[in-house]
Design a protein around this motif. Structure first.
Motif, PDB file in Angstrom:
ATOM      1  N   LYS A 103      25.497  47.526  26.862  1.00 49.01           N
ATOM      2  CA  LYS A 103      25.038  47.423  28.254  1.00 49.01           C
ATOM      3  C   LYS A 103      23.538  47.667  28.384  1.00 49.01           C
ATOM      4  O   LYS A 103      22.840  46.956  29.105  1.00 49.01           O
ATOM      5  N   ARG A 119      21.473  44.835  27.083  1.00 48.42           N
ATOM      6  CA  ARG A 119      21.493  43.708  28.029  1.00 48.42           C
ATOM      7  C   ARG A 119      20.455  43.920  29.133  1.00 48.42           C
ATOM      8  O   ARG A 119      19.793  42.971  29.554  1.00 48.42           O
ATOM      9  N   LEU A 128      17.337  41.437  29.825  1.00 53.77           N
ATOM     10  CA  LEU A 128      17.088  40.901  31.162  1.00 53.77           C
ATOM     11  C   LEU A 128      15.663  41.190  31.601  1.00 53.77           C
ATOM     12  O   LEU A 128      14.996  40.336  32.203  1.00 53.77           O
ATOM     13  N   GLY A 166      25.221  38.993  38.982  1.00 59.50           N
ATOM     14  CA  GLY A 166      25.336  39.977  37.912  1.00 59.50           C
ATOM     15  C   GLY A 166      26.710  40.619  37.853  1.00 59.50           C
ATOM     16  O   GLY A 166      27.278  40.801  36.768  1.00 59.50           O
ATOM     17  N   TRP A 179      29.147  38.090  36.525  1.00 56.76           N
ATOM     18  CA  TRP A 179      28.929  37.896  35.092  1.00 56.76           C
ATOM     19  C   TRP A 179      29.518  39.077  34.316  1.00 56.76           C
ATOM     20  O   TRP A 179      30.097  38.906  33.240  1.00 56.76           O
ATOM     21  N   TYR A 180      29.364  40.265  34.848  1.00 59.01           N
ATOM     22  CA  TYR A 180      29.963  41.451  34.238  1.00 59.01           C
ATOM     23  C   TYR A 180      31.483  41.301  34.158  1.00 59.01           C
ATOM     24  O   TYR A 180      32.112  41.626  33.136  1.00 59.01           O
ATOM     25  N   ASN A 196      32.786  39.347  31.400  1.00 55.95           N
ATOM     26  CA  ASN A 196      32.482  39.936  30.092  1.00 55.95           C
ATOM     27  C   ASN A 196      31.213  39.361  29.474  1.00 55.95           C
ATOM     28  O   ASN A 196      31.120  39.196  28.262  1.00 55.95           O
ATOM     29  N   TRP A 197      30.230  39.064  30.332  1.00 54.09           N
ATOM     30  CA  TRP A 197      28.906  38.598  29.893  1.00 54.09           C
ATOM     31  C   TRP A 197      28.988  37.368  28.974  1.00 54.09           C
ATOM     32  O   TRP A 197      28.264  37.271  27.985  1.00 54.09           O
ATOM     33  N   LYS A 198      29.857  36.467  29.331  1.00 52.62           N
ATOM     34  CA  LYS A 198      30.016  35.253  28.525  1.00 52.62           C
ATOM     35  C   LYS A 198      28.705  34.468  28.445  1.00 52.62           C
ATOM     36  O   LYS A 198      28.038  34.256  29.447  1.00 52.62           O
ATOM     37  N   PHE A 215      25.916  35.406  27.469  1.00 48.25           N
ATOM     38  CA  PHE A 215      24.705  36.196  27.685  1.00 48.25           C
ATOM     39  C   PHE A 215      23.849  36.269  26.428  1.00 48.25           C
ATOM     40  O   PHE A 215      22.627  36.083  26.469  1.00 48.25           O
ATOM     41  N   ASN A 216      24.479  36.554  25.304  1.00 47.12           N
ATOM     42  CA  ASN A 216      23.724  36.731  24.060  1.00 47.12           C
ATOM     43  C   ASN A 216      22.974  35.474  23.655  1.00 47.12           C
ATOM     44  O   ASN A 216      21.906  35.548  23.027  1.00 47.12           O
TER      45      ASN A 216
END
Length: 340
Positions: free
Chosen positions: A3, A6, A10, A252, A255-256, A259-261, A263-264
Motif C-alpha cells: 500500500k 503504491r 502515485l 481510488g 480501484w482499491y 485489488n489495484w488491477k 496498477f503495477n
C-alpha cells in the motif's frame, strides 16, 4: 507492490503528469493532438493534497518524538532546503534567458513566509519568479501547522472542526475570497488523506461507508461553490479542485476494491520518480514549462522539451538525493544533538 509503495508510485506519477500538463496543454507546437490528456493538471494538485495528508498522519503516528519542535523542524527542512535551491536556480536561469521577472524583496518575504497565493503579476503575494505551482506549497505548509494544532488540542473533534470550517469557508468564499478561506476549502481534500491513514493504521477497510463523512463534506462544499454565483474577478479554481478531487478519490476507492488491477503496469512504473517528486513539482515551471535556454538549438520542438525534462530530472535528483539529505542531517544534528 504494498500500500505504501503504491502511494509513492502515485506521487511520482502525479509529479510527471503535472509537468507534462503544464508544458503541453494548449501548445500547438508540442503534442497538441493529445491536448485532451493534459486538461487535468489541477486533478494532480488534489491528489497531491490527499497523499500529503496521508503521509503526515502516518509519519506523525509513527514518530517517537511528537513534540512540536521535532515536528516543525522536520517539516521546515523538508520544505525549505529544496525550495531555497530552487529559488537560487530559478534566479540564474531567468538571468541567463531574458532577465529576472517576478522578483521583489516583499514578494520574497511573503513566499518565505508561505503566504503566496494569487498569481497576479503586481501582487506581493504572487509566487516568486511567477513560479505558478508554488501557490499550493503555501497551502501544504499551513496544513502541516494546522494539523499539529488540531491533532494535539482538539483530538477526537479534529475531523468535525475541519469539515465544519470547510463548509463555512465554501459559503464565505463567494463574499470573502481571502487566503484563509481558500485554504480551508482545499483542506477538506487534504484531510481526506488523514482519514485514509487512520483507516490504514487501524487495519480497517477503505470503503465508501468508512469514508462517508469526508466524502459528503467534499460533495457539499463542491455543490455550494458550484451553485453560488461568484462575483467578478474571483478565480473559480477551487470548484474544479473539489469536483476533480472527489472524482479522483472515488476512482481510488473503486480501484482499491478491484485489488489495484493493472496498477503495477501503469502507475507503478512511476515509482522511481517518487523520491524526486517534490523538486520536480516546484522546479518544472522554470526548467521545463517556461524554459527557453535551449531554444536556440532546437526551436520550439518536442525534442527541446525532452531535453528540458531530462535537465529537470537531473536537477531534482541532485537536490533531493544528494544536497537535501546532507544538509538536513547537518542541521538536524545541531538542533537535536545525540545524547552521550
Amino acid at each position: 507492490m504494498n500500500k505504501i509503495t503504491r502511494i509513492e508510485a502515485l506521487r511520482g506519477f502525479v509529479a510527471i503528469y503535472v509537468t507534462f500538463a503544464h508544458v503541453f496543454h494548449d501548445r500547438s507546437y508540442a503534442l497538441a493532438e493529445y491536448n485532451f490528456i493534459w486538461n487535468y493538471g489541477d486533478l494532480g494538485v488534489a491528489i497531491f493534497f490527499v497523499i500529503s495528508g496521508f503521509v503526515i498522519q502516518l509519519s506523525y503516528e509513527r514518530a517517537k518524538d511528537k513534540s512540536f519542535k521535532s515536528y516543525f523542524f522536520k517539516r521546515f527542512f523538508r520544505i525549505y532546503i529544496p525550495l531555497i535551491f530552487v529559488f537560487i536556480t530559478n534566479y540564474f536561469v531567468q538571468l541567463m534567458e531574458f532577465g529576472v521577472e517576478g522578483f521583489t524583496i516583499p514578494r520574497l518575504i511573503t513566499n518565505l513566509l508561505m503566504l503566496q497565493n494569487t498569481n497576479q503579476p503586481d501582487s506581493i503575494f504572487a509566487p516568486l519568479f511567477n513560479n505558478g505551482p508554488l501557490w499550493s506549497l503555501a497551502y501544504e505548509w499551513w496544513y502541516y501547522m494546522i494539523f499539529f494544532f488540531i491533532i494535539n488540542k482538539l483530538k477526537e473533534k479534529s475531523s468535525i472542526i475541519i469539515y465544519t470550517l470547510g463548509i463555512i469557508s465554501s459559503i464565505l468564499y463567494q463574499f470573502y475570497p481571502v487566503f484563509i478561506v481558500q485554504l480551508m476549502i482545499d483542506m477538506v481534500i487534504w484531510w481526506f488523506g488523514v482519514e485514509l491513514a487512520r483507516l490504514y493504521l487501524s487495519n480497517k477497510r477503505i470503503s465508501f461507508v468508512n469514508l462517508k463523512y469526508p466524502l459528503l463534506v467534499l460533495l457539499a462544499s463542491a455543490l455550494i461553490i458550484t451553485f453560488t454565483e461568484p462575483t467578478d474577478g474571483k478565480e473559480f479554481l477551487f470548484n474544479t479542485h473539489l469536483w476533480r478531487g472527489l472524482f479522483a478519490i472515488c476512482i481510488g476507492i473503486l480501484w482499491y476494491k478491484a485489488n489495484w488491477k493493472f496498477f503495477n503496469k501503469t502507475i507503478g512504473l512511476f515509482l522511481p520518480f517518487a523520491s524526486m517528486s517534490y523538486v520536480i513539482y516546484i522546479s518544472h515551471w522554470f526548467l521545463v514549462h517556461e524554459a527557453t535556454f535551449l531554444h536556440f538549438l532546437f526551436g520550439r520542438s518536442r525534442l527541446v522539451y525532452l531535453f528540458y525534462f531530462i535537465i529537470c530530472l537531473i536537477f531534482s535528483y541532485l537536490v533531493e538525493k544528494i544536497i537535501y539529505p546532507r544538509l538536513n542531517k547537518f542541521f538536524m544534528s545541531r538542533i537535536f544533538p545525540l545524547k552521550k
